[in-house]
Scaffold this active site. Structure first.
Site, PDB file in Angstrom:
ATOM      1  N   GLY A 141      -2.305 -13.732  -4.424  1.00 40.91           N
ATOM      2  CA  GLY A 141      -2.054 -12.641  -3.487  1.00 40.91           C
ATOM      3  C   GLY A 141      -3.284 -12.148  -2.763  1.00 40.91           C
ATOM      4  N   GLU A 189      -3.306 -14.261   2.720  1.00 44.20           N
ATOM      5  CA  GLU A 189      -2.011 -14.220   3.385  1.00 44.20           C
ATOM      6  C   GLU A 189      -1.476 -15.646   3.560  1.00 44.20           C
ATOM      7  OE1 GLU A 189      -0.500 -11.462   4.156  1.00 44.20           O
ATOM      8  OE2 GLU A 189      -2.134 -10.028   3.843  1.00 44.20           O
ATOM      9  N   VAL A 230       0.828  -1.212   0.000  1.00 42.54           N
ATOM     10  CA  VAL A 230       0.000   0.000   0.000  1.00 42.54           C
ATOM     11  C   VAL A 230       0.858   1.256   0.000  1.00 42.54           C
ATOM     12  CG1 VAL A 230      -1.773   1.301   1.245  1.00 42.54           C
ATOM     13  CG2 VAL A 230      -1.907  -1.188   1.136  1.00 42.54           C
ATOM     14  N   VAL A 284     -11.559   0.003   5.554  1.00 42.58           N
ATOM     15  CA  VAL A 284     -12.672  -0.876   5.178  1.00 42.58           C
ATOM     16  C   VAL A 284     -12.963  -0.712   3.689  1.00 42.58           C
ATOM     17  CG1 VAL A 284     -15.089  -1.497   5.569  1.00 42.58           C
ATOM     18  CG2 VAL A 284     -13.731  -0.592   7.450  1.00 42.58           C
ATOM     19  N   GLY A 303     -11.262  -1.343   0.859  1.00 39.39           N
ATOM     20  CA  GLY A 303     -10.289  -1.061  -0.188  1.00 39.39           C
ATOM     21  C   GLY A 303     -10.583   0.249  -0.897  1.00 39.39           C
ATOM     22  N   ASP A 340     -11.075 -10.724  10.331  1.00 37.27           N
ATOM     23  CA  ASP A 340     -10.858  -9.531   9.501  1.00 37.27           C
ATOM     24  C   ASP A 340     -12.182  -8.817   9.228  1.00 37.27           C
ATOM     25  OD1 ASP A 340      -9.078  -8.002   7.342  1.00 37.27           O
ATOM     26  OD2 ASP A 340     -10.911  -8.629   6.330  1.00 37.27           O
ATOM     27  N   GLY A 379      -6.040  -4.791  -2.480  1.00 39.94           N
ATOM     28  CA  GLY A 379      -5.091  -4.565  -3.558  1.00 39.94           C
ATOM     29  C   GLY A 379      -4.343  -3.264  -3.378  1.00 39.94           C
ATOM     30  N   LYS A 414     -13.751  -4.960  10.499  1.00 33.50           N
ATOM     31  CA  LYS A 414     -14.326  -3.967   9.581  1.00 33.50           C
ATOM     32  C   LYS A 414     -15.764  -3.621   9.968  1.00 33.50           C
ATOM     33  CE  LYS A 414     -11.372  -5.513   5.799  1.00 33.50           C
ATOM     34  NZ  LYS A 414     -11.280  -6.301   4.549  1.00 33.50           N
TER      35      LYS A 414
END
Length: 431
Positions: free
Chosen positions: A188, A191, A15, A133, A135, A202, A303, A206
Site C-alpha cells: 500500500g 499507487e 485519511v 507534506v 505525513g 509528488d 499512511g 511537496k
C-alpha cells in the site's frame, strides 16, 4: 460563546476515515484541550450505499457538497477527498462561504496555494495544510511558527515514502526495481499507477510547498528541476556504495542573493549524512537556518493514521482560532518577489559514469573536455574488463554550475570513442 464545533468532512477514504476515528476516539482529550466538543456533522462521499466501518450514523453521510457548505451549523471544512480540480473548487466554495478549511491536498496547494491563501485572507478564514507534506511530521507548523524568527537558507529531504522504500529494498536486499515496486504496491505504499512517485512529481509538489514557506516567496511547480528514479541505471547503487555514498530521491531548495533553486532528483549522499540512513517508507527533512543551524525532522511520511494525526492537529488549531475569534488573522502574502536562479548560478558536485572505447588517449581526451568547461576533477577511476573492448570511467567533480555539468554531458555524448554518459548524479553534503 460556542458550545460545540461542528465539522464538515469532505471525503471518507483512507485519511478521512482516520480523521473520523481520531475525532471520535479522542473526544474526551479534545474537549479538555478546547473546552468544547468537536463533532462531525456531515461527511461528503461519492457512494452513499458503500459499506463503511464507522460508528457515524447513516444520516451523517451525503453525496451533495452544497448540503455541507450551506449548513450554517458547520464551522469548519476538512478536505480529504483527493484529486485536484474538484477539491480546489470545494476549498474555494468553502472559503467564500466563510468557513475555514483544513486540507491534506498537496496537489492543490502546490498548484493553487497562493491563490487559495489569498482567498482565505480576503474572507477572513483559516486555511491549514500541515498534512500536505510529510505525513505525520509537523513540517508546515515548524516553518510557520517554530522557525518563524529564523532565516531559512536551504532544506533538503526525502519527501516521498514510495521511492525511499523502493531504493531501500534495492540497496539492502538487492531487489530489482520491478520487484521492489511490486512489494511497495502490495504493502500500500505505491499507487496502482506509481508514475507521480517514481517520476518525482509528488516530491516536486511537496518541495514547492516547503520552499514557498521557507523563503516567503511564490514558488511554482515549473520552477522545480525534476528527474525521477528511472534515471538510476543498473550498477549505480553498487558504485555509490563503493565510493561511500547512498542514493536517495531527494528534494532540495536553496536561496541566496541570486534567487532560489528547487530540485528533485536522485542524489548521492555521503554515508555519514543523516539522510543516508533514512530507510523504507520514512521521510526526513534537513533544514539549514541562520540562527538554528542544522535541524532534521523525521517520521512516517504517509499512511492513514500519521496523516490523519496531522489533519487533526490542524483541526485543533483552527478550532482554537474560532473559539478565540482570531480565525483568518494570519496574512499569507509572500514577503519577497519571486526570483529563480539560472543554471549558471546553481552549484554542486557531480558524479559522472561514462562508457568509452578502451583505447589509448581516451582518458586524456575526456579530461580535456572538463578542463575546457572550467571543471576540476576530485576523483577519476576506471572500471574495465580485460576481455571487453569497453570501459567505464567514473569522474566526480569539484563544485561546478549545473550549466557546466549539462554542457560537459552534452559534449561527452558527442565525442568519438564515447559510447555514452550512462548516468550522472548531484553529490550532496560536501564542499
Amino acid at each position: 460563546m460556542r458550545n460545540e464545533i461542528n465539522i464538515g468532512l469532505l471525503g471518507f477514504g483512507v485519511v478521512g476515515s482516520g480523521v473520523a476515528k481520531i475525532l471520535q476516539d479522542h473526544q474526551e482529550d479534545l474537549h479538555h484541550k478546547l473546552g468544547v466538543p468537536v463533532k462531525i456533522k456531515k461527511v461528503l462521499v461519492k457512494n452513499l450505499h458503500k459499506n463503511r466501518e464507522t460508528t457515524l450514523s447513516l444520516e451523517t453521510f451525503t453525496d451533495n457538497l452544497y448540503e455541507v457548505l450551506e449548513d450554517s451549523s458547520i464551522d469548519l471544512i476538512v478536505e480529504v477527498m483527493g484529486g485536484t480540480f474538484d477539491a480546489k473548487e470545494a476549498i474555494e466554495s468553502s472559503l467564500r462561504a466563510g468557513k475555514g478549511v483544513v486540507t491534506a491536498n498537496k496537489d492543490v496547494m502546490a498548484e493553487f496555494g497562493p491563490g487559495l491563501l489569498k482567498l482565505a485572507d480576503e474572507n477572513k478564514c483559516d486555511l491549514f495544510y500541515e498534512a500536505s507534506v510529510g505525513g505525520g511530521i509537523p513540517l508546515i507548523r515548524t516553518l510557520e511558527d517554530g522557525l518563524a524568527s529564523d532565516r531559512i537558507r536551504a532544506l533538503t529531504g526525502i519527501v516521498n515514502g514510495t521511492t525511499n522504500f523502493i531504493l531501500t529494498k534495492m540497496k539492502h536486499e538487492k531487489m530489482s526495481y520491478e520487484d521492489a515496486l511490486a512489494e511497495a504496491t502490495a504493502l500500500g505504499f505505491a499507487e496502482a499507477d506509481p508514475s507521480a512517485d517514481v517520476d518525482g512529481i509528488d516530491a516536486a509538489r511537496k518541495m514547492v510547498i516547503l520552499a514557498s514557506l521557507s523563503f516567503s516567496t511564490e514558488v511554482r511547480l515549473g520552477d522545480v528541476f525534476v528527474r525521477g528514479m528511472k534515471e538510476i541505471q543498473e550498477g549505480d547503487l553498487e558504485l555509490a556504495e563503493q565510493f561511500g555514498y547512498t542514493v536517495k530521491l531527494a528534494g532540495s531548495a536553496k536561496k541566496n542573493e541570486d534567487g532560489i533553486e528547487v530540485a528533485v532528483e536522485p542524489v548521492f549522499f555521503p554515508n555519514s549524512h543523516p539522510l543516508a540512513s533514512v530507510n523504507n517508507e520514512f521521510n526526513a527533512v534537513y533544514i539549514y537556518g541562520d540562527a538554528v543551524g542544522e535541524t532534521m525532522f523525521y517520521g512516517p511520511g504517509a499512511g492513514s493514521m500519521p496523516t490523519a494525526t496531522s489533519v487533526t492537529g490542524d483541526i485543533i488549531a483552527a478550532c482554537r482560532n474560532l473559539l478565540l475569534g482570531v480565525n483568518g488573522k494570519r496574512l499569507h502574502a509572500p514577503q519577497y518577489e519571486r526570483k529563480v536562479k539560472s543554471d549558471s548560478n546553481k552549484f554542486a558536485r557531480y558524479f559522472h559514469r561514462i562508457r568509452v572505447r578502451d583505447e589509448v588517449g581516451v582518458l586524456t581526451k575526456l579530461t580535456s573536455i572538463y578542463s575546457k568547461h572550467g571543471a576540476s576533477l576530485a576523483t577519476v577511476v576506471q572500471h574495465s574488463d580485460k576481455k571487453a573492448a569497453d570501459a567505464d570511467l567514473i569522474f566526480i567533480t569539484h563544485q561546478i554550475s549545473r550549466q557546466q555539468h549539462l554542457d560537459i554531458v552534452n559534449e561527452l555524448n558527442e565525442t568519438p570513442k564515447v559510447i555514452g554518459v550512462l548516468s550522472h548524479y548531484r553529490v550532496e553534503g560536501e564542499e
